[in-house]
Write a protein that holds these residues in place. Sequence first.
Motif, PDB file in Angstrom:
ATOM      1  N   UNK A   1       0.810  -1.218   0.000  1.00 50.92           N
ATOM      2  CA  UNK A   1       0.000   0.000   0.000  1.00 50.92           C
ATOM      3  C   UNK A   1       0.845   1.271   0.000  1.00 50.92           C
ATOM      4  N   UNK A   2       2.133   1.133   0.314  1.00 53.39           N
ATOM      5  CA  UNK A   2       3.025   2.287   0.295  1.00 53.39           C
ATOM      6  C   UNK A   2       3.880   2.337  -0.968  1.00 53.39           C
ATOM      7  N   UNK A   3       3.582   1.432  -1.906  1.00 52.70           N
ATOM      8  CA  UNK A   3       4.296   1.435  -3.179  1.00 52.70           C
ATOM      9  C   UNK A   3       5.624   0.702  -3.152  1.00 52.70           C
ATOM     10  N   UNK A   4       5.940   0.005  -2.064  1.00 51.60           N
ATOM     11  CA  UNK A   4       7.214  -0.727  -1.971  1.00 51.60           C
ATOM     12  C   UNK A   4       7.161  -1.997  -2.811  1.00 51.60           C
ATOM     13  N   UNK A   5       8.229  -2.242  -3.570  1.00 48.83           N
ATOM     14  CA  UNK A   5       8.289  -3.367  -4.499  1.00 48.83           C
ATOM     15  C   UNK A   5       8.877  -4.605  -3.822  1.00 48.83           C
ATOM     16  N   UNK A   6       8.194  -5.735  -3.975  1.00 48.38           N
ATOM     17  CA  UNK A   6       8.657  -7.019  -3.453  1.00 48.38           C
ATOM     18  C   UNK A   6       8.892  -7.981  -4.618  1.00 48.38           C
ATOM     19  N   UNK A   7       9.990  -8.733  -4.551  1.00 54.96           N
ATOM     20  CA  UNK A   7      10.243  -9.780  -5.535  1.00 54.96           C
ATOM     21  C   UNK A   7       9.473 -11.031  -5.115  1.00 54.96           C
ATOM     22  N   UNK A   8       8.620 -11.516  -5.996  1.00 55.10           N
ATOM     23  CA  UNK A   8       7.765 -12.663  -5.699  1.00 55.10           C
ATOM     24  C   UNK A   8       8.456 -13.948  -6.154  1.00 55.10           C
ATOM     25  N   UNK A   9       8.887 -14.749  -5.183  1.00 57.26           N
ATOM     26  CA  UNK A   9       9.585 -16.001  -5.496  1.00 57.26           C
ATOM     27  C   UNK A   9       8.701 -17.233  -5.342  1.00 57.26           C
ATOM     28  N   UNK A  10       7.429 -17.050  -4.988  1.00 54.57           N
ATOM     29  CA  UNK A  10       6.612 -18.214  -4.637  1.00 54.57           C
ATOM     30  C   UNK A  10       5.270 -18.287  -5.358  1.00 54.57           C
ATOM     31  N   UNK A  11       4.894 -17.270  -6.123  1.00 53.49           N
ATOM     32  CA  UNK A  11       3.528 -17.235  -6.631  1.00 53.49           C
ATOM     33  C   UNK A  11       3.401 -17.975  -7.952  1.00 53.49           C
ATOM     34  N   UNK A  12       3.262 -19.300  -7.856  1.00 51.64           N
ATOM     35  CA  UNK A  12       3.110 -20.102  -9.066  1.00 51.64           C
ATOM     36  C   UNK A  12       1.714 -19.983  -9.678  1.00 51.64           C
ATOM     37  N   UNK A  13       0.813 -19.245  -9.038  1.00 50.22           N
ATOM     38  CA  UNK A  13      -0.511 -19.010  -9.615  1.00 50.22           C
ATOM     39  C   UNK A  13      -0.398 -18.006 -10.766  1.00 50.22           C
ATOM     40  N   UNK A  14       0.326 -16.922 -10.540  1.00 50.33           N
ATOM     41  CA  UNK A  14       0.558 -15.930 -11.599  1.00 50.33           C
ATOM     42  C   UNK A  14       1.636 -16.471 -12.532  1.00 50.33           C
TER      43      UNK A  14
END
Length: 426
Positions: free
Chosen positions: A45-58
């Motif tokens: 919600x504050x615009x901070x970017x996270x690297x997604x290493x686990x979302x095999x749905x997307x």
Amino acid sequence: MRRAQRSRQETLALRRQLIGSSCKLFFSDDPVKIVKAKGQYMYDEKGRQYLDCINNVAHVGHCHPDIVKAAHEQNQLLNTNSRYLHDNVVDYAERLSKTLPEKLCTFYFLNSGSEANDLALRMARQYTKHEDVIVLDQSELCDRDLYKSKDQVMKDIHKNWLKMKSLEIVNAIIVTFCMCSNITCYMFQIAAFFVESLPSVGGQIIPPAGYFQKVAEHVHKAGGIFIADEIQVGFGRVGKHFWAFQLQGEDFVPDIVTMGKPIGNGHPIACVATTKEIAEAFAATGVEYFNTFGGNPVSCAVGLAVLDVIEKEHLQAHATEVGNFLMNLLNQQKIKHPIIGDVRGTGLFIGVDLIKDQAERTPATAAAEYLITRLKEEYILLSTDGPGRNVLKFKPPMCFSMEDAKFVVDAIDNILTDMEKQCLSQ
């Protein structure tokens, strides 16, 4: 007017008030509030970017423009009950059939992987006229009473998978099934052996080549069928093949394959693929199988778009290339950090065992939890699995890059180094 966005704490308080407590959040002590995502990145919600290493749905990337466009365009035309004749469902079934062995030529569309597994079980019991089902311990299925054999045929040897050589694993399974076959004459027969093609919940396990063939042989002798669950690992994630069960060799073909999660890149669609014989036995009950929106025009448009993107962006080859790079980086860390007991995987399906000691391989559960919490502070989202909750699991969107791989491994290296220094100082 659009309602103003709630603060993270307000949203969390409402969730705790209104949503069932058994519905867990990632990082439950300090959850991340995600409001936007793109590719392999998620934003709070504050615009901070996270690297997604686990979302095999997307699967092909969060909010992929081609997927969003396909859903939007079809939504503008029609979305309705699946009982109406429409091109999308047959077009999609035809496209899927080209990725599978010829024998798997009949399709049922649903809304979720759980529905797909439920339907596969019903089919197996109807086709075989048997009730008992064998599952692997520590699998998603064994946690659900629906899938447990009423006589607890087998509890499996999962805890020994990482200690035993491949041949010993296969032999142990064969012996177990031989025992089941002997009991068959006197007590019961098997409806199905139900397994994830690559056991994920069990700790990112890679079954040895030939394992499924041997299991299927004994299952068939006991009157059952083989069901391969591709819900987490299908659609090119393993790189070398489109389906993870194909890692076993060209001579292996399951009787039923279930699909979910990546099939719709976040859109609710799932599928069961099976043989004509099993489908006809299921229809012979005289009871119609009906799923109101399974295979609806929008869902199938999305499914077709996912297949297009996988092909157009060469994501299988990408998974192989980036996966190999990530595995090499992680293996370098294994040499450097004794807490890493094993690195295993294929394509963008990788597990890293964290252990307390090399001899007993005791799960380093607390250390794994600490590591993923520290990674979250570095804006990297990773999670653990396995019976000891000590296996770091990598199942990122397929657009995950070499730069992303280096970024996360460098962060793991730094955190493990800090942990080792703290242990020495104590």
